[in-house]
Design a protein around this motif. Structure first.
Motif, short mmCIF file in Angstrom:
data_model
loop_
_atom_site.label_atom_id
_atom_site.label_comp_id
_atom_site.label_asym_id
_atom_site.label_seq_id
_atom_site.Cartn_x
_atom_site.Cartn_y
_atom_site.Cartn_z
N ALA A 87 4.08 -69.32 16.91
CA ALA A 87 3.09 -68.95 15.88
C ALA A 87 3.65 -67.85 14.99
N ASP A 88 4.39 -66.90 15.58
CA ASP A 88 4.98 -65.81 14.79
C ASP A 88 6.04 -66.31 13.81
N SER A 89 6.63 -67.47 14.13
CA SER A 89 7.70 -67.98 13.25
C SER A 89 7.14 -68.63 11.99
N CYS A 90 5.82 -68.56 11.81
CA CYS A 90 5.19 -69.19 10.65
C CYS A 90 4.12 -68.28 10.04
N PRO A 91 4.54 -67.22 9.31
CA PRO A 91 3.55 -66.35 8.68
C PRO A 91 2.75 -67.12 7.62
N ALA A 92 1.44 -66.85 7.55
CA ALA A 92 0.56 -67.65 6.67
C ALA A 92 0.98 -67.58 5.20
N ASP A 93 1.42 -66.39 4.73
CA ASP A 93 1.77 -66.31 3.30
C ASP A 93 3.01 -67.15 2.99
N GLU A 94 3.98 -67.18 3.91
CA GLU A 94 5.18 -67.99 3.69
C GLU A 94 4.86 -69.48 3.81
N PHE A 95 3.96 -69.81 4.71
CA PHE A 95 3.57 -71.23 4.85
C PHE A 95 2.82 -71.69 3.60
N SER A 109 -0.44 -79.21 11.16
CA SER A 109 0.09 -78.03 11.87
C SER A 109 -0.16 -78.16 13.35
N TYR A 110 0.85 -77.78 14.07
CA TYR A 110 0.75 -77.67 15.52
C TYR A 110 -0.29 -76.60 15.84
N VAL A 111 -1.00 -76.78 16.94
CA VAL A 111 -2.05 -75.82 17.31
C VAL A 111 -1.48 -74.41 17.54
N ASN A 112 -0.18 -74.32 17.82
CA ASN A 112 0.47 -73.01 18.03
C ASN A 112 0.68 -72.31 16.69
N THR A 113 -0.44 -71.97 16.04
CA THR A 113 -0.41 -71.29 14.74
C THR A 113 -1.60 -70.33 14.69
N THR A 114 -1.54 -69.39 13.75
CA THR A 114 -2.67 -68.47 13.58
C THR A 114 -3.84 -69.19 12.90
N ILE A 143 4.16 -86.09 4.28
CA ILE A 143 3.65 -85.14 5.30
C ILE A 143 4.45 -83.85 5.25
N LEU A 144 3.75 -82.76 5.44
CA LEU A 144 4.41 -81.46 5.65
C LEU A 144 3.99 -81.00 7.04
N PHE A 145 4.95 -80.81 7.92
CA PHE A 145 4.65 -80.49 9.31
C PHE A 145 5.16 -79.08 9.67
N GLY A 146 4.31 -78.31 10.34
CA GLY A 146 4.76 -76.99 10.79
C GLY A 146 4.11 -76.64 12.11
N PRO A 147 4.58 -75.60 12.80
CA PRO A 147 5.80 -74.87 12.48
C PRO A 147 6.99 -75.25 13.37
N ASP A 148 6.83 -76.16 14.34
CA ASP A 148 7.91 -76.35 15.31
C ASP A 148 8.91 -77.42 14.86
N LEU A 165 8.42 -83.37 5.68
CA LEU A 165 9.11 -82.07 5.64
C LEU A 165 8.70 -81.26 6.86
N VAL A 166 9.66 -80.56 7.45
CA VAL A 166 9.36 -79.82 8.68
C VAL A 166 9.70 -78.34 8.50
N TRP A 167 8.76 -77.48 8.82
CA TRP A 167 8.96 -76.02 8.79
C TRP A 167 9.99 -75.65 9.87
#
Ligand code: 13P
Ligand code: SF4
Length: 315
Positions: A87-95, A109-114, A143-148, A165-167
């Protein structure tokens, strides 16, 4: 210790609380929980429980998911420092900037997110339903997929979706497993099957006999009759339920690259302890709170996941 367990039981009754635990927590925490599950099952429970208080024995994004789904309930995290490197590897402003730079895509988005990242998302997924959720969309849907990145690449390979696209995020635990050491274990136990979580790197996925969420790995290990020995490539907390459910079988935790580092353990999950659970139930603190505007937008993306999962019979 028994006095502590009794205290937790008394408080649980007095508070009308339910204790939900993830498979990666310590065994003693799993043993006192009302329900132990993977991320999908835990979010399904959090959405339907009639308890007044949900105590989340897991990490922060799991508590947030419970609060998003049950805003009128008190959701307790025994230790607010129980975060998640993924979750830390995907800050909301950068996403948000990544989405803005790639418009017109369905954001999964994977559930492992803020909660903030979920508020930017069209559909949440977990490792239990990610492949099916992608498959439920039209084949040419961008599709845009994040963060893993490992889960994203796994889904892209399984579904053949090129327009995805994958984050570039990862979990520090699942990135640490060593292909070489798993192959050495396979030599030592030639009849063992390799069971792997999709957050692991592709070379490990490629040599695995089964890839799935923690609940999927547990189910496979219990039902499989082809062998009695399994090399388990995920956080070793899940071995507790495997050993309880299949006592005659042998489960070997996969080692990390540096065996002395202990980094195949999720240090965040291990912050949840019985004394902290008792203290949280007593004081009804620390409590997860989410600004209503963020919660409302995040709820839509989680409800979409729950609806698709219910339609496809995924539990
Ligand atoms: P699942 O619960 O979906 O197996 O995922 C595990 C995870 O990474 C939780 O941290
Ligand atoms: Fe996050 Fe990895 Fe820990 Fe899961 S195992 S909670 S993804 S850091």
């Amino acid at each position: 210790m028994d006095a502590l367990k009794e205290k937790i039981d008394t408080l649980r009754r007095e508070r009308n609380a339910v204790i939900l635990a993830h498979y990666y927590t310590d065994s003693d925490v799993q043993d006192i929980a009302d329900f132990v599950g993977d991320s999908l099952a835990l979010s399904q429970r959090a959405a339907t429980t009639d308890a007044d208080v949900i105590l989340f024995a897991g990490v922060h994004f799991m508590g947030e998911t419970a609060k998003i789904l049950s805003p009128r309930k008190t959701v307790l995290m025994p230790d607010m420092a129980a975060g998640c490197s993924l979750a830390d590897s995907c800050p909301a402003d950068e996403f948000a900037a990544f989405i803005a730079a790639n418009p017109g895509r369905t954001v999964i988005s994977y559930v492992n997110t803020t909660a903030e990242v979920k508020a930017l998302t069209d559909i949440v997924c977990t490792s239990s339903n990610a492949v099916e959720i992608v498959r439920s969309l039209p084949p040419d849907e961008p599709i845009l997929f994040g963060p893993d990145r490992n889960l994203g690449n796994y889904i892209r390979n399984i579904t053949g979706r090129e327009n995805m696209l994958v984050w570039d995020g990862a979990c520090h635990v699942h990135e640490e497993f060593s292909l070489e050491k798993i192959l050495e274990l396979k030599q030592a136990y030639p009849h063992a099957k390799v069971l792997t979580h999709p957050e692991c790197k592709r070379p490990i996925v490629l040599i695995s006999d089964y890839v799935g969420s923690t609940a999927g790995l547990l189910k496979y290990a219990v039902n499989d009759t082809s062998t009695d020995t399994y090399i388990v490539v995920t956080e070793p907390g899940v071995l507790h339920q495997m050993r309880l459910a299949a006592p005659g079988k042998t489960f070997i935790p996969a080692p990390p690259s540096d065996p002395s580092c202990g980094c195949n353990n999720c240090s965040y999950m291990k912050l949840i302890t019985l004394p902290k659970i008792a203290a949280a139930l007593e004081s009804l603190q620390p409590e997860i709170l989410i600004p209503e505007e963020v919660r409302r937008r995040a709820e839509g993306s989680i409800r979409r996941m729950l609806e698709i999962s219910a339609r496809l019979g995924l539990v």
